[in-house]
Design an enzyme around this catalytic site. Structure first.
Site, mmCIF file in Angstrom:
data_model
loop_
_atom_site.group_PDB
_atom_site.id
_atom_site.type_symbol
_atom_site.label_atom_id
_atom_site.label_comp_id
_atom_site.label_asym_id
_atom_site.label_seq_id
_atom_site.Cartn_x
_atom_site.Cartn_y
_atom_site.Cartn_z
ATOM 1 N N ASP A 22 27.494 0.111 -4.191
ATOM 2 C CA ASP A 22 27.943 1.350 -5.896
ATOM 3 C C ASP A 22 28.856 1.975 -5.758
ATOM 4 O O ASP A 22 29.542 2.125 -6.994
ATOM 5 C CB ASP A 22 25.866 1.980 -6.530
ATOM 6 C CG ASP A 22 26.386 2.757 -7.701
ATOM 7 O OD1 ASP A 22 26.799 2.114 -8.338
ATOM 8 O OD2 ASP A 22 25.624 3.800 -7.557
ATOM 9 N N HIS B 79 0.814 -1.152 0.102
ATOM 10 C CA HIS B 79 -0.384 -0.020 -0.144
ATOM 11 C C HIS B 79 0.766 1.184 0.009
ATOM 12 O O HIS B 79 1.613 1.487 0.369
ATOM 13 C CB HIS B 79 -0.802 0.362 0.993
ATOM 14 C CG HIS B 79 -1.640 -0.943 0.827
ATOM 15 N ND1 HIS B 79 -1.704 -2.607 1.508
ATOM 16 C CD2 HIS B 79 -2.980 -1.077 1.080
ATOM 17 C CE1 HIS B 79 -2.942 -2.857 1.708
ATOM 18 N NE2 HIS B 79 -3.350 -2.502 1.324
#
Length: 158
Positions: free
Chosen positions: A128, A78
């Protein structure tokens, strides 16, 4: 534990659970993940000596953004108006960075997925930013540590 499957409709196809009749209440979830790396990588992160910038600051912002976008990434989640997201870092001073994400909401459904997503994206951002110097980093042990609120009540990982 209720074994009724609430994620399926009358045709036994996936649906988003209907929380319309659930009461709004305080909910909190904390998740944790670890990133294993070389000692040099951890030292450089802590000393702010990574070419791409302040690894922990960037990863923290990425984790917060990820928590807010969880419903866009996981189909049955949700969309929630989160009231708080916090990312904390600790390390073992050798080769492991631990990430802890806490997410809060006053809502009709819990924030476990938001906390877990925040941990994963924080860890991926660390990877990263450091992969040029340490391609062998391992993201591991992502799990729910604690949750408060909802029908199932308070949970703490043993």
């Amino acid at each position: 534990m209720n074994n009724e499957l609430t994620h399926f409709n009358e045709q036994e196809r996936a649906k988003m659970v209907d929380v319309t009749d659930k009461k709004v209440n305080y909910r909190m979830a904390t998740a944790q993940a670890t990133v294993k790396m070389t000692k040099e990588t951890l030292q450089r992160i802590k000393a702010g000596q990574v070419k791409k910038g302040d690894v922990l600051a960037v990863a923290q912002v990425a984790g917060i953004m990820a928590a807010k976008k969880t419903s866009e990434l996981i189909p049955m989640c949700h969309l929630l108006l989160l009231s708080g997201v916090d990312i904390l870092f600790t390390d073992n001073e050798v080769d492991t960075l631990t990430i802890q994400a806490t997410v809060k909401v006053n809502g009709q459904t819990g924030v476990e997925m938001e906390a877990l997503t925040a941990c994963q994206i924080t860890a991926l951002t660390v990877y990263d930013m450091c992969k040029a110097m340490d391609k062998g980093m391992v993201i591991t042990d992502c799990h729910l540590v604690e949750k408060i609120g909802g029908k199932s009540g308070h949970y703490t990982k043993q």
